[in-house]
Scaffold this motif. Structure first.
Motif, PDB file in Angstrom:
ATOM      1  N   ALA A   1       0.825  -1.207   0.000  1.00  0.00           N
ATOM      2  CA  ALA A   1       0.000   0.000   0.000  1.00  0.00           C
ATOM      3  C   ALA A   1       0.859   1.257   0.000  1.00  0.00           C
ATOM      4  N   ALA A   2       1.944   1.248   0.761  1.00  0.00           N
ATOM      5  CA  ALA A   2       2.837   2.409   0.794  1.00  0.00           C
ATOM      6  C   ALA A   2       3.448   2.655  -0.581  1.00  0.00           C
ATOM      7  N   ARG A   3       3.788   1.583  -1.272  1.00  0.00           N
ATOM      8  CA  ARG A   3       4.350   1.738  -2.615  1.00  0.00           C
ATOM      9  C   ARG A   3       3.308   2.272  -3.580  1.00  0.00           C
ATOM     10  N   GLN A   4       2.064   1.803  -3.454  1.00  0.00           N
ATOM     11  CA  GLN A   4       1.003   2.353  -4.293  1.00  0.00           C
ATOM     12  C   GLN A   4       0.866   3.859  -4.100  1.00  0.00           C
ATOM     13  N   LEU A   5       1.018   4.306  -2.861  1.00  0.00           N
ATOM     14  CA  LEU A   5       0.870   5.724  -2.566  1.00  0.00           C
ATOM     15  C   LEU A   5       2.013   6.553  -3.144  1.00  0.00           C
ATOM     16  N   LEU A   6       3.229   6.097  -2.967  1.00  0.00           N
ATOM     17  CA  LEU A   6       4.387   6.942  -3.242  1.00  0.00           C
ATOM     18  C   LEU A   6       4.963   6.799  -4.645  1.00  0.00           C
ATOM     19  N   GLU A   7       4.919   5.587  -5.219  1.00  0.00           N
ATOM     20  CA  GLU A   7       5.575   5.363  -6.512  1.00  0.00           C
ATOM     21  C   GLU A   7       5.060   6.294  -7.614  1.00  0.00           C
ATOM     22  N   PRO A   8       3.731   6.375  -7.837  1.00  0.00           N
ATOM     23  CA  PRO A   8       3.259   7.250  -8.931  1.00  0.00           C
ATOM     24  C   PRO A   8       3.631   8.717  -8.702  1.00  0.00           C
ATOM     25  N   ALA A   9       3.575   9.161  -7.458  1.00  0.00           N
ATOM     26  CA  ALA A   9       3.914  10.559  -7.178  1.00  0.00           C
ATOM     27  C   ALA A   9       5.370  10.843  -7.510  1.00  0.00           C
ATOM     28  N   LEU A  10       6.247   9.900  -7.188  1.00  0.00           N
ATOM     29  CA  LEU A  10       7.667  10.110  -7.475  1.00  0.00           C
ATOM     30  C   LEU A  10       7.948  10.057  -8.968  1.00  0.00           C
ATOM     31  N   ARG A  11       7.257   9.124  -9.665  1.00  0.00           N
ATOM     32  CA  ARG A  11       7.469   9.018 -11.114  1.00  0.00           C
ATOM     33  C   ARG A  11       7.034  10.280 -11.847  1.00  0.00           C
ATOM     34  N   SER A  12       6.078  11.008 -11.277  1.00  0.00           N
ATOM     35  CA  SER A  12       5.578  12.214 -11.949  1.00  0.00           C
ATOM     36  C   SER A  12       6.520  13.397 -11.798  1.00  0.00           C
ATOM     37  N   LEU A  13       7.525  13.288 -10.942  1.00  0.00           N
ATOM     38  CA  LEU A  13       8.453  14.388 -10.703  1.00  0.00           C
ATOM     39  C   LEU A  13       9.644  14.298 -11.650  1.00  0.00           C
ATOM     40  N   SER A  14      10.312  15.411 -11.813  1.00  0.00           N
ATOM     41  CA  SER A  14      11.519  15.420 -12.642  1.00  0.00           C
ATOM     42  C   SER A  14      12.627  14.634 -11.956  1.00  0.00           C
ATOM     43  N   VAL A  15      13.573  14.162 -12.746  1.00  0.00           N
ATOM     44  CA  VAL A  15      14.680  13.385 -12.188  1.00  0.00           C
ATOM     45  C   VAL A  15      15.477  14.198 -11.169  1.00  0.00           C
ATOM     46  N   PRO A  16      15.805  15.479 -11.434  1.00  0.00           N
ATOM     47  CA  PRO A  16      16.521  16.253 -10.399  1.00  0.00           C
ATOM     48  C   PRO A  16      15.728  16.360  -9.097  1.00  0.00           C
ATOM     49  N   ARG A  17      14.402  16.531  -9.216  1.00  0.00           N
ATOM     50  CA  ARG A  17      13.598  16.639  -7.992  1.00  0.00           C
ATOM     51  C   ARG A  17      13.554  15.311  -7.244  1.00  0.00           C
ATOM     52  N   GLN A  18      13.528  14.192  -7.980  1.00  0.00           N
ATOM     53  CA  GLN A  18      13.571  12.884  -7.327  1.00  0.00           C
ATOM     54  C   GLN A  18      14.869  12.723  -6.550  1.00  0.00           C
ATOM     55  N   ARG A  19      15.978  13.110  -7.169  1.00  0.00           N
ATOM     56  CA  ARG A  19      17.264  13.000  -6.478  1.00  0.00           C
ATOM     57  C   ARG A  19      17.272  13.860  -5.219  1.00  0.00           C
ATOM     58  N   GLU A  20      16.672  15.039  -5.318  1.00  0.00           N
ATOM     59  CA  GLU A  20      16.627  15.939  -4.167  1.00  0.00           C
ATOM     60  C   GLU A  20      15.805  15.343  -3.031  1.00  0.00           C
TER      61      GLU A  20
ATOM     62  N   PRO B   1      18.831   6.732   3.223  1.00  0.00           N
ATOM     63  CA  PRO B   1      19.733   5.641   2.831  1.00  0.00           C
ATOM     64  C   PRO B   1      19.382   5.083   1.454  1.00  0.00           C
ATOM     65  N   ASP B   2      20.416   4.872   0.621  1.00  0.00           N
ATOM     66  CA  ASP B   2      20.181   4.342  -0.721  1.00  0.00           C
ATOM     67  C   ASP B   2      19.404   3.039  -0.688  1.00  0.00           C
ATOM     68  N   ARG B   3      19.717   2.191   0.294  1.00  0.00           N
ATOM     69  CA  ARG B   3      19.058   0.891   0.343  1.00  0.00           C
ATOM     70  C   ARG B   3      17.573   1.023   0.631  1.00  0.00           C
ATOM     71  N   ALA B   4      17.131   2.183   1.197  1.00  0.00           N
ATOM     72  CA  ALA B   4      15.710   2.365   1.460  1.00  0.00           C
ATOM     73  C   ALA B   4      14.908   2.498   0.179  1.00  0.00           C
ATOM     74  N   ARG B   5      15.579   2.828  -0.911  1.00  0.00           N
ATOM     75  CA  ARG B   5      14.855   2.989  -2.173  1.00  0.00           C
ATOM     76  C   ARG B   5      14.253   1.678  -2.649  1.00  0.00           C
ATOM     77  N   GLN B   6      14.826   0.564  -2.208  1.00  0.00           N
ATOM     78  CA  GLN B   6      14.288  -0.715  -2.674  1.00  0.00           C
ATOM     79  C   GLN B   6      12.887  -0.968  -2.138  1.00  0.00           C
ATOM     80  N   VAL B   7      12.476  -0.274  -1.081  1.00  0.00           N
ATOM     81  CA  VAL B   7      11.104  -0.398  -0.606  1.00  0.00           C
ATOM     82  C   VAL B   7      10.148   0.035  -1.705  1.00  0.00           C
ATOM     83  N   LEU B   8      10.549   1.056  -2.484  1.00  0.00           N
ATOM     84  CA  LEU B   8       9.708   1.539  -3.567  1.00  0.00           C
ATOM     85  C   LEU B   8       9.974   0.818  -4.878  1.00  0.00           C
ATOM     86  N   THR B   9      11.232   0.435  -5.107  1.00  0.00           N
ATOM     87  CA  THR B   9      11.558  -0.199  -6.387  1.00  0.00           C
ATOM     88  C   THR B   9      11.389  -1.694  -6.356  1.00  0.00           C
ATOM     89  N   GLY B  10      11.480  -2.302  -5.152  1.00  0.00           N
ATOM     90  CA  GLY B  10      11.364  -3.761  -5.052  1.00  0.00           C
ATOM     91  C   GLY B  10      12.571  -4.486  -5.584  1.00  0.00           C
TER      92      GLY B  10
END
Length: 912
Positions: free
Chosen positions: A72-91, A97-106
């Motif tokens: 459910a958390a991934r459903q909430l956050l993934e589309p919102a992040l994909r809609s942002l520009s790459v620089p804003r995502q990096r920001e 932690p880099d490893r926390a990104r796998q919660v969203l990417t799987g």
């Protein structure tokens, strides 16, 4: 006209509107929308989304994805992040932690626990809210996965100061109460009610295009319960017939209104459309339409035609994630399948999704429902999915995958891996089956590092369940079999940690330890523990501690043992180092989201603050820790915090509250830490303070017997001999008191900690009048530069009282004034009263106590002042405490006078 789902929803929409305005203003909240299936919860959430102009995050939970960790958390956050520009995502990802990104990417398998993932996702959400207010809508939350629910509760607890609104729709049953994980304590609950008779009449008039009589309306209300979805389906059935509404047999067409209607429509479909609907109902999403087409064995044209047919029949729509007009429609189609057909479709879905490149967890959710052996390499896929779920902190999902994997044909290494990971996951979820599965994993493990991992995991479970000796035996046996190397060191470190934490094991287990030169942080802490227990060579113990804590390795990898290291620092008299370790451990634990660990670490820091005389700070930290661990079920943690809180309260003069804190601690704890003895000692102090001298002696002897049986001689840990002296003197047993105090003084001088020496000298002055002048003089010299002000105050008062009794009143007064000022400064009310009384007895006339200062505040004034110091306005304070604004103003005026402040700006400083 409004849709049926929004008829008579003014109250609910107004409540949502207030919540939205509050969140936009920066005061976020959670609103739980409850109602039975079909009442229009989804429509309310969609209307809220329509009215929200900033970030809109959406999740629609389903039964199939309930086991998908952070689904459910991934459903909430993934589309919102994909809609942002790459620089804003990096920001946004900066400092997370880099490893926390796998919660969203799987992707990937990292050593990331659920608490750390929870904190990382929360930080990401906070950064996202900096762009504007955020709305999170979670539909059908009763099917949400456990890690996502924990994350939502974590956000809920911190949303009050953020521009975040969380709307959670939960399908309720006939009972009004919700399960604990759906309650969100303090959240606003909005119940969606069935439609009234008047609303049903309006809807019937529009749908049927005729005026219907009251009898028809009441029958519709009785058959559908006023639920909009059922009512619409019933009216559609009536409208499809040729007969006038008043003559229609509603009972014949309304039995299970939706379900029966869906099944009748399916029966009239072409076989291709039926297969397509069945595939979609098992897949539960329209985002894999090619997979659904493959499952139904259709070509592209047939799939498009089937979709159109299902849309025309009112079963499908493009407005939901699943494609179906309502979850009830989806479940009606899926429930109509015989079990063997459903299992076949889940197996087909797993194969098709794997071929389409879906994440392994998505494939595994279907493998859970497929027949064993139906999909090639299903066991390996399930083990892989479990590893990923465990990696992102979803042990419940990992356990489900591994239990299903064990039903497949696995080779020996795969079965060992599955059993080991299953036991580890079950331990985290509190399942009693963890021990059985880990025992099997040990039997299947090959000698070496593979078996060492399994043995350590099994021993950890045994230790947690109170089988401490079995756990340590297994670890020591394994360490004796292993050659020197990383596996041997890991096993031995685990054994050392258990032995040092459970003092009852020491007489038996220490003899079996074969330690070489200290090389790891655990080795150095163990040497410091050994020296502290023996009460010998304090400087060497301090050196070992500094070496062990030179880096954060111990704090990050073994937080429990690092907490013990902080306690040993306190025994050594290194209070500043104790507080530094405590603060650092708290930071690391909070970052991981481990609240109990943070509370425990903060408690050790509060112990040091108590001994330094910073009682108000200590009380604040201990109260916060108590709120966390009180109902946690962690008996050792509860005991440690309760004992520290009781000691702090006793020193502050709040004896009744101190006794209540001790009474709240569990009577028996399986693991015999040092606090098993200190809790008896504190009970002895409580008994002595209330005049129950024999009870005090008995409790203190129990503490001393336990410590001596463990070989713990250092009086700095628990000064039970000195504490026994007062009750023994009251009972007329002066010789016994002298003997105990003399023994303690010898041990204290051997260890060399100023507080231990000063405590023993103070007890000696009371037990032996002839030795009092020299003992008190030495005590004052010893404590002059030591950071233990409460003990210094006691010695000052005792020396002044001795001088007064010897008619040297002029010499006593300066000591008493110093003691009174110190007692006021540290908040030790009992000592302040005694110093004041002694000063009065010398002929001086000190100002009455409690006219000024923090201790002079009444309970009501203190509550108001605490909230004012936090920055709350008078109106907010009045609402919080349920008093009038005038009462708040009166309390503040009185508090300003007593504290010598001119306004709120100085309150926080004066309160310390």
């Amino acid at each position: 006209m409004a849709t049926p789902a929004l008829l008579e929803r003014r109250v609910e929409l107004n409540e949502l509107g207030r919540a939205m305005r509050s969140a936009r203003a920066g005061a976020g909240r959670v609103v739980v929308v409850t109602g039975t299936a079909g009442t229009g919860k989804t429509a309310l959430l969609e209307e809220a989304r329509r009215r929200w102009s900033a970030h809109r995050l959406r999740a629609s939970c389903s039964e199939l994805e309930r086991g998908l960790g952070f689904g459910a958390a991934r459903q909430l956050l993934e589309p919102a992040l994909r809609s942002l520009s790459v620089p804003r995502q990096r920001e946004l990802f900066a400092e997370i932690p880099d490893r926390a990104r796998q919660v969203l990417t799987g992707s990937g398998v990292a050593s990331l626990d659920g608490a750390e993932a929870t904190v990382a996702l929360f930080q990401l959400l906070v950064r996202l809210s900096s762009d504007g207010p955020v709305l999170l809508t979670v539909d059908d939350a009763q099917w949400a996965d456990a890690p996502s629910l924990r994350w939502l509760h974590y956000v809920h607890a911190r949303a009050s100061e953020l521009p975040i609104l969380i709307l959670v729709a939960v399908r309720s049953t006939v009972r009004p109460e919700l399960p604990d994980d759906m309650c969100f304590p303090g959240a606003r609950r909005v119940g969606v009610r069935p439609l009234s008779v008047d609303a049903i009449a309006r809807l019937a008039r529009v749908r049927l295009d005729v005026t219907v009589d009251r009898v028809f309306v009441r029958r519709c209300a009785r058959l559908t319960g006023g639920i909009p979805l059922y009512l619409s389906a019933l009216l559609d059935e009536v409208a499809a017939g040729a007969a006038p509404p008043d003559t229609v047999d509603l009972d014949a067409i309304s039995s299970a209104t939706i379900t029966s209607g869906v099944r009748r429509r399916l029966a009239a479909l072409p076989p291709a459309a039926t297969r397509y609907a069945e595939a979609l109902s098992v897949l539960e999403t329209r985002h894999w339409l090619d997979v659904a087409r493959e499952m139904a064995a259709l070509d592209t044209d047939e799939a498009v035609q089937s979709w159109s047919v299902l849309v025309d029949l009112g079963l499908l729509t493009n407005r939901t994630d699943s494609g179906f007009v309502h979850p009830i429609v989806l479940s009606s189609i899926r429930d109509s399948l015989v079990p063997s057909r459903r299992m076949q479709l889940h197996a087909a879905a797993a194969r098709a999704l794997r071929g389409a490149g879906a994440a392994v967890e998505v494939v595994a959710t279907h493998l859970l429902h497929a027949a064993p052996g139906a999909v090639a390499d299903a066991g390996a896929a399930l083990i892989d999915a479990a590893g990923r779920s465990a990696g992102i902190g979803a042990p419940e999902s990992a356990a489900a995958y591994l239990e299903r994997a064990l039903e497949e044909r696995l080779d020996r290494p795969q079965r060992r891996t599955a059993l080991l990971r299953l036991g580890q996951a079950q331990f985290l979820t509190g399942s009693p089956s963890a021990k059985t599965n880990l025992e099997q994993a040990v039997r299947l493990s090959m000698p070496g590092g593979e078996r060492a991992d399994a043995v350590v995991s099994l021993a950890t479970v045994q230790y947690a369940f109170g089988e401490t000796r079995s756990a340590v035996d297994a670890l020591l046996d394994e360490s004796e079999r292993l050659p020197s190397g990383p596996a041997h060191d890991a096993v031995l470190d685990s054994a050392v940690q258990m032995i040092d934490l459970d003092l009852a094991l020491r007489p038996y287990a220490v003899r079996r330890l074969r330690l070489g030169r200290p090389c790891s942080p655990v080795d150095h802490v163990h040497r410091a523990v050994e020296l502290s227990i023996a009460g010998d060579d304090r400087l060497a113990a301090i050196e070992h501690l500094h070496t062990a804590l030179r880096t954060d390795q111990l704090l990050e990898t073994r937080p429990q043992y690092a907490t013990l290291a902080a306690f040993v620092c306190m025994i050594c008299g290194e209070y500043e180092l104790t507080r530094t370790i405590s603060r650092r451990l708290c930071e690391l634990s909070v970052r991981r989201g481990a609240a109990a660990e943070a509370a425990m670490a903060g408690t050790i820091g509060a112990y040091a603050l108590t001994r330094e005389g910073r009682l108000r700070e200590a009380h604040q930290q201990l109260s916060a820790a108590w709120a966390v661990v009180r109902d946690s079920g962690l008996d050792v943690y509860v005991t440690v915090v309760a004992e520290g809180l009781a000691d702090c309260l006793r020193r502050m003069g709040r004896v009744e509250q101190a006794a209540a804190a001790l009474d709240a601690a569990p009577a028996n704890v399986a693991i015999r830490t040092v606090w098993h003895a200190t809790s008896h000692a504190r009970r002895g102090q409580m008994a002595a303070a209330t005049g129950s001298h024999q009870d005090a002696v008995d409790a203190l002897r129990t503490a001393g017997a336990a410590l001596q049986s463990w070989g713990l001689l250092n009086p700095k840990v628990v000064s039970w001999r000195s504490l026994s002296a007062g009750p023994l003197l009251a009972l007329g047993r002066r010789d016994i008191a002298r003997k105990l105090v003399a023994d303690e003084l010898s041990l204290a001088r051997q260890w060399g900690a100023p507080e231990a020496v000063g405590t023993a000298l103070l007890a000696l002055s009371r037990a032996d009048a002839a030795a009092a002048p020299d003992a008190l003089g030495e005590a004052l010299d010893t404590l002059a530069d030591a950071p233990c002000r409460p003990l210094l105050v006691e010695c000052l008062v005792e020396e002044a009282a001795r001088l007064r009794r010897g008619n040297a009143r002029a010499r006593a007064r300066p000591l008493l004034r110093q003691a009174l000022a110190l007692a006021h400064d540290i908040g030790a009310e009992t000592l302040a009263h005694r110093a004041w009384s002694e000063l009065w007895a010398t002929g001086s006339r000190p100002r009455p106590l409690n006219v000024t200062g923090v201790s002079s505040l009444t309970r009501g004034e203190r509550r108001v002042v605490d909230l004012a110091a936090e920055g709350q306005a008078n109106k907010q304070i009045a609402l919080t405490l349920r008093i009038s604004v005038k009462t708040v103003e009166t309390h503040l005026s009185s508090a300003y006078r007593k504290l010598g402040t001119r306004g709120r700006g100085e309150l926080a400083i004066r309160l310390g």
